[in-house]
Design a protein around this motif. Sequence first.
Motif, short mmCIF file in Angstrom:
data_model
loop_
_atom_site.label_atom_id
_atom_site.label_comp_id
_atom_site.label_asym_id
_atom_site.label_seq_id
_atom_site.Cartn_x
_atom_site.Cartn_y
_atom_site.Cartn_z
N GLY A 10 -59.64 25.35 -1.53
CA GLY A 10 -59.03 24.07 -1.14
C GLY A 10 -58.31 23.44 -2.32
N GLY A 11 -58.08 22.14 -2.26
CA GLY A 11 -57.39 21.45 -3.36
C GLY A 11 -58.19 21.56 -4.64
N ARG A 72 -55.38 27.97 0.44
CA ARG A 72 -55.75 27.54 1.79
C ARG A 72 -55.49 28.77 2.65
NH1 ARG A 72 -56.56 22.12 0.75
NH2 ARG A 72 -55.04 21.10 -0.59
N ASN A 103 -64.54 19.58 2.06
CA ASN A 103 -65.13 19.63 3.42
C ASN A 103 -64.68 20.87 4.21
OD1 ASN A 103 -62.55 18.61 3.61
ND2 ASN A 103 -63.08 16.88 4.93
N THR A 125 -64.00 17.87 -4.40
CA THR A 125 -62.71 17.46 -3.83
C THR A 125 -62.39 16.06 -4.33
OG1 THR A 125 -61.56 16.70 -1.82
CG2 THR A 125 -63.95 16.72 -1.70
N ILE A 126 -61.12 15.81 -4.61
CA ILE A 126 -60.77 14.45 -5.09
C ILE A 126 -60.85 13.42 -3.97
CG2 ILE A 126 -59.26 15.31 -6.93
CD1 ILE A 126 -56.90 14.16 -5.12
N ASP A 127 -60.92 13.88 -2.69
CA ASP A 127 -60.85 12.94 -1.56
C ASP A 127 -62.15 12.16 -1.32
OD1 ASP A 127 -58.33 13.94 -1.21
OD2 ASP A 127 -58.82 15.15 0.55
N MET A 169 -53.58 9.77 -2.60
CA MET A 169 -54.00 10.89 -1.74
C MET A 169 -55.29 10.52 -1.03
SD MET A 169 -53.27 14.44 -3.71
CE MET A 169 -51.69 15.28 -3.51
N GLY A 170 -55.93 11.51 -0.41
CA GLY A 170 -57.22 11.27 0.27
C GLY A 170 -57.27 11.78 1.69
N ARG A 171 -56.22 12.46 2.15
CA ARG A 171 -56.12 12.88 3.56
C ARG A 171 -56.42 11.70 4.47
NH1 ARG A 171 -55.23 18.30 4.16
NH2 ARG A 171 -55.99 19.58 2.48
N GLU A 222 -52.70 7.73 1.85
CA GLU A 222 -51.70 8.58 2.53
C GLU A 222 -52.01 8.76 4.01
OE1 GLU A 222 -51.60 12.60 0.98
OE2 GLU A 222 -53.73 12.91 1.31
N HIS A 252 -49.35 14.71 -6.33
CA HIS A 252 -50.24 15.67 -6.99
C HIS A 252 -50.60 15.33 -8.43
CE1 HIS A 252 -48.97 17.87 -3.44
NE2 HIS A 252 -50.06 18.58 -3.59
N ARG A 255 -54.22 15.00 -9.01
CA ARG A 255 -55.15 16.14 -9.06
C ARG A 255 -55.14 16.84 -10.41
NH1 ARG A 255 -54.18 19.07 -3.58
NH2 ARG A 255 -53.51 20.79 -4.88
#
Length: 322
Positions: A10-11, A72, A103, A125-127, A169-171, A222, A252, A255
């Motif tokens: 993932g990221g 991914r 996740n 994950t940064i989210d 970010m953060g989905r 976002e 980005h 990240r």
Amino acid sequence: MKKIAVLTSGGDAPGMNAAIRAIVRYGTSSGFEVIGTNNGYSGLIAGEFRPLGPRDVSGIIQSGGTILGSSRSKEFETVAGRQKAINNLVSSDIEALIVIGGNGSQTGAHLLNQMGFPVVGVASTIDNDLYGTDQSIGVDTALNIVLEAIDRIKVTASSHHRAHIVETMGRNHGYLALTAGIAGGAECVVIPEVEVSPEQIARVIEETYSRGKSHCLIVVAEGAYWNAMRLQEHFKENPSLGFSIRTTILGHVQRGGAPTAFDRMLGTRIGIAAIRELASGRSGSLLGLACGEIEATPYAEVVSHKKTLDLSILETAEKLAR
Ligand SMILES: Nc1ncnc2c1ncn2[C@@H]1O[C@H](COP(=O)(O)OP(=O)(O)O)[C@@H](O)[C@H]1O
Ligand SMILES: O=P(O)(O)OC[C@H]1O[C@](O)(COP(=O)(O)O)[C@@H](O)[C@@H]1O
Ligand SMILES: [Mg+2]
């Protein structure tokens, strides 16, 4: 259990390298042979393995990104793809896998574990949208990058008497925007978890202007419907706000960069815990932070829950910025 593999998926998140380093060094000193898998689940399906010894992880604790590479992988979302991955692991005599990721990666890891291959997860994950950990590896670094950007933007916004929209970010999770917004002194925070109209945002901007403040900072996630592009477009047609508006999408840049002390420690602590979990013969769980301690949460629980966001601070944002 003697031979184990590790991958990042993932990221990428700052602190992943600290986790890899801990897994390799603590793992080898605990009697494991540690195999690195390149490029996440794509590399697992392609059988991209390489042995990792203590010297292979020298000088990486201070680096962002991941020395193993990430991806991914659509193929891994299929049973056939995961079966290929298991076949590669088994034919290389690997007996367990450590998945460092967010996740999506941990959902995939759970499915692999359900297919009979032992897996443990490292929350990264940064989210900060992963259930089973108070904070994931990379969140602290990303937050500090967002804050540095906000601090800089406020300087120029104040000088020009402008409102400034900053998108994080953060989905579809609002943790980064909410936390950076409060810590950055934003007048307004827009997150996916709370519906807000552009008229409400416009009111905050107008009131901030009429109170004589020299700037107005709006931090948006976002994943919010009213993200930076939509707000910018909307306010272009509504120029009677007092302040003129500028917009920055951080993207980005959030990240990258060197991991903070917190993320180096978190990566190291969770990496050690992953090795201890396997050494005790346990698997099928995610290792993460719970009230300051590193705890294991069964994958079945992780994938059946959504990480919630404490919204109590949100309503104070406007008052705190008065
Ligand atoms: N529901 C799923 N089933 C199987 N594999 C998944 C699933 N969701 C994600 N994955 C795998 O994990 C990878 C990383 O997930 P992604 O959501 O992109 O990042 P993160 O793990 O950081 O949230 C995906 O590319 C895919 O290979
Ligand atoms: O790097 P990409 O593939 O463009 O993905 C961007 C997404 O990755 C993230 O940076 C991290 O998300 P994940 O941890 O789920 O991979 C999100 O905040 C962002 O929406
Ligand atoms: Mg994710």
